[in-house]
Design an enzyme around this catalytic site. Structure first.
Site, PDB file in Angstrom:
ATOM      1  N   ASP A  33       0.842  -1.359  -0.021  1.00 18.91           N
ATOM      2  CA  ASP A  33      -0.053  -0.296   0.028  1.00 18.91           C
ATOM      3  C   ASP A  33       0.863   1.190  -0.072  1.00 18.91           C
ATOM      4  O   ASP A  33       1.795   1.527   0.864  1.00 18.91           O
ATOM      5  CB  ASP A  33      -0.828   0.125   1.186  1.00 18.91           C
ATOM      6  CG  ASP A  33      -1.902   1.132   1.198  1.00 18.91           C
ATOM      7  OD1 ASP A  33      -2.898   1.103   2.045  1.00 18.91           O
ATOM      8  OD2 ASP A  33      -1.709   2.300   0.822  1.00 18.91           O
ATOM      9  N   ASP A  80      -3.564   2.170  -5.518  1.00 22.58           N
ATOM     10  CA  ASP A  80      -2.200   1.994  -4.711  1.00 22.58           C
ATOM     11  C   ASP A  80      -2.002   0.925  -3.889  1.00 22.58           C
ATOM     12  O   ASP A  80      -1.051   0.970  -2.876  1.00 22.58           O
ATOM     13  CB  ASP A  80      -1.905   3.372  -3.787  1.00 22.58           C
ATOM     14  CG  ASP A  80      -2.651   3.496  -2.274  1.00 22.58           C
ATOM     15  OD1 ASP A  80      -3.833   2.766  -2.420  1.00 22.58           O
ATOM     16  OD2 ASP A  80      -2.225   3.778  -1.548  1.00 22.58           O
ATOM     17  N   GLU A  81      -2.826  -0.189  -4.043  1.00 22.64           N
ATOM     18  CA  GLU A  81      -2.866  -1.366  -3.107  1.00 22.64           C
ATOM     19  C   GLU A  81      -3.081  -2.591  -3.695  1.00 22.64           C
ATOM     20  O   GLU A  81      -3.990  -2.624  -4.834  1.00 22.64           O
ATOM     21  CB  GLU A  81      -4.138  -0.903  -2.162  1.00 22.64           C
ATOM     22  CG  GLU A  81      -4.072  -1.424  -0.809  1.00 22.64           C
ATOM     23  CD  GLU A  81      -5.575  -1.153  -0.064  1.00 22.64           C
ATOM     24  OE1 GLU A  81      -5.913  -2.162   0.586  1.00 22.64           O
ATOM     25  OE2 GLU A  81      -5.957  -0.094  -0.308  1.00 22.64           O
TER      26      GLU A  81
HETATM   27  P1  TTP Z   1      -5.290   5.110   0.722  1.00 24.68           P
HETATM   28  O1  TTP Z   1      -4.154   3.817   0.605  1.00 24.68           O
HETATM   29  O2  TTP Z   1      -6.434   4.781   1.817  1.00 24.68           O
HETATM   30  O3  TTP Z   1      -4.452   6.395   1.278  1.00 24.68           O
HETATM   31  P2  TTP Z   1      -3.245   6.942   1.121  1.00 24.68           P
HETATM   32  O4  TTP Z   1      -2.345   6.210   0.323  1.00 24.68           O
HETATM   33  O5  TTP Z   1      -3.507   8.395   0.605  1.00 24.68           O
HETATM   34  O6  TTP Z   1      -2.418   7.178   2.432  1.00 24.68           O
HETATM   35  P3  TTP Z   1      -1.927   5.819   3.365  1.00 24.68           P
HETATM   36  O7  TTP Z   1      -2.132   4.489   2.484  1.00 24.68           O
HETATM   37  O8  TTP Z   1      -0.516   6.340   3.519  1.00 24.68           O
HETATM   38  O9  TTP Z   1      -2.658   5.825   4.468  1.00 24.68           O
HETATM   39  O10 TTP Z   1      -5.894   5.791  -0.665  1.00 24.68           O
HETATM   40  C1  TTP Z   1      -5.135   5.649  -1.660  1.00 24.68           C
HETATM   41  C2  TTP Z   1      -5.634   6.620  -2.721  1.00 24.68           C
HETATM   42  O11 TTP Z   1      -6.697   6.552  -3.017  1.00 24.68           O
HETATM   43  C3  TTP Z   1      -5.198   8.123  -2.035  1.00 24.68           C
HETATM   44  O12 TTP Z   1      -3.902   8.548  -1.892  1.00 24.68           O
HETATM   45  C4  TTP Z   1      -6.333   8.861  -2.472  1.00 24.68           C
HETATM   46  C5  TTP Z   1      -7.536   8.078  -2.753  1.00 24.68           C
HETATM   47  N1  TTP Z   1      -8.543   8.259  -1.762  1.00 24.68           N
HETATM   48  C6  TTP Z   1      -9.423   9.056  -2.189  1.00 24.68           C
HETATM   49  O13 TTP Z   1      -9.795   9.488  -3.337  1.00 24.68           O
HETATM   50  N2  TTP Z   1     -10.535   9.196  -1.231  1.00 24.68           N
HETATM   51  C7  TTP Z   1     -10.498   8.569  -0.178  1.00 24.68           C
HETATM   52  O14 TTP Z   1     -11.594   8.579   0.740  1.00 24.68           O
HETATM   53  C8  TTP Z   1      -9.564   7.552   0.233  1.00 24.68           C
HETATM   54  C9  TTP Z   1      -9.449   6.949   1.363  1.00 24.68           C
HETATM   55  C10 TTP Z   1      -8.515   7.604  -0.849  1.00 24.68           C
HETATM   56 MG    MG Z   2      -2.092   4.149   0.379  1.00 24.52          MG
END
Ligand code: TTP
Ligand code: MG
Length: 355
Positions: free
Chosen positions: A11, A106-107
């Site tokens: 992630d 991203d995951e």
């Molecule tokens: P996440 O992996 O949930 O968040 P992140 O990568 O920004 O942060 P981290 O993993 O370090 O906690 O989500 C991946 C991407 O998806 C994020 O960069 C932006 C998008 N996203 C949204 O558009 N809305 C949301 O509510 C969430 C949670 C994520």
């Molecule tokens: Mg993330």
């Protein structure tokens, strides 16, 4: 025989924000949120870790984020760019296994059991370390990873030491790790279930482990069994190759337009060689149905030509490019070669390897 699975959950850290900070270093070290406009009713898609210190979070109204963190820099998302980085990240994953289940841009879950059991890699931890290093070197963003014998634990683990963290939960550590988890870490436990469990005095998995299966079924229906298993760290779900490729292509946008057909034809061998490299990295279940080409012209119009039944040979691509070129007779900005794959045959039944 029951063999242990080796699962990695990757992630990226504050994904959209990381990509923007990479491309504009002046954004680094300062609170940054990516999302809609504060003036409208925009919400935060994500924010960097500097902004998180002020309490800014995903899905929060941008206007509220500005109140929490008055100096926050804000940007609209560049989805096209994030999709590109996401694809590049997946290409790195594919160097280690083709059992990849993307959950979002991203995951992803990766099942590297085959490589570990065959001795191709020392263990899943070393694969996770390599992936984190390569993503950081090649894409200049950081990825956190969790390594465990199932998806549930691997996913929780990847979150454990964010950002830029790697957490391995070995079989020996698994029981303690799970017992100490809050119930809201369990897949599928949202606010409603969490409240219901709280009303029964249950906040953590070790308490949930004491619950009778019949009571869980009565209270939670079919999810009761899942709760029973997950709070014991049991999760048999396979990593599903949910998004099979339908096609694969390579393309190049030229610094100056290719003036004529001859110039286009000259570019084919090099593109074909990188296409062949990409195809050879796929597993054998991918069967090529037909080649295609894509041309984008000086006026930004584009065309695609494909040919059923043709081999993806130099000859075939030369014919296709000639046909595409004749449609516009204009200088060419972009040339792409690709193949479409046949529909996948049904997956062979799972052996009892992972039963
Ligand atoms: P996440 O992996 O949930 O968040 P992140 O990568 O920004 O942060 P981290 O993993 O370090 O906690 O989500 C991946 C991407 O998806 C994020 O960069 C932006 C998008 N996203 C949204 O558009 N809305 C949301 O509510 C969430 C949670 C994520
Ligand atoms: Mg993330």
């Amino acid at each position: 025989m029951k063999q242990q699975r080796h699962i990695i959950h990757c992630d990226a850290d504050c994904f959209y924000a990381s990509v923007e900070m990479r491309d504009d270093p002046s954004l680094r070290g300062r609170p940054l949120a990516i999302g809609g406009e504060a003036k409208g009713r925009g919400v935060v898609a994500t924010c960097n870790y500097e902004a998180r210190r002020f309490g800014v979070r995903s899905a929060m109204p941008m206007a509220y984020a500005r109140r929490l963190c008055p100096g926050i820099l804000t940007m609209r998302p560049n989805m096209e760019k994030y999709r590109d980085v996401s694809r590049q990240m997946q290409d790195i994953f594919y160097r280690y296994t083709d059992i990849i289940e993307p959950l979002s841009l991203d995951e992803a879950f990766l099942d590297v059991s085959h490589g570990v059991n065959e001795g191709l890699f020392e263990d899943a931890k070393s694969v996770a370390e390599a992936i984190r290093r390569i993503v950081s070197e090649e894409l200049q963003i950081t990825v956190s990873a969790g390594v465990a014998s199932n998806k549930f634990i691997a996913k929780v683990a990847s979150d454990w030491q964010k950002p830029d963290g790697l957490t391995v939960v070995s079989e020996a550590q698994k029981a303690d790790f799970v017992a100490a988890l809050a119930v809201n870490k369990i897949y599928g436990v949202g606010k409603v279930t969490e409240q219901k469990l709280l009303s029964m005095g249950i906040t953590h998995c070790h308490q949930l482990q004491n619950m009778d299966i019949e009571l869980l079924r009565t209270k939670f229906g079919s999810f009761g069994q899942r709760l029973y298993d997950l709070c014991r760290g049991r999760d048999n779900r396979p990593v599903e190759r949910s998004r099979r490729r339908k096609s694969l292509s390579v393309e190049h946008t030229f610094a100056s337009d290719l003036p004529d057909l001859e110039a286009c034809l000259e570019q084919i061998p090099e593109l074909l060689s990188s296409l062949q490299k990409r195809i050879s990295a796929l597993d054998e279940s991918y069967l090529i149905a037909k080649p295609f080409v894509k041309l984008k012209f000086h006026d930004f119009s584009s065309t695609t030509v494909e040919k059923q039944g043709a081999h993806y040979s130099l000859d075939a691509y030369q014919d296709l490019v000639a046909e595409a070129f004749e449609r516009a007779f204009q200088p060419v900005r972009l040339l792409g070669l690709g193949v479409r794959f046949k529909e996948a045959k049904a997956e062979p039944p799972q052996s009892d390897l992972f039963a």
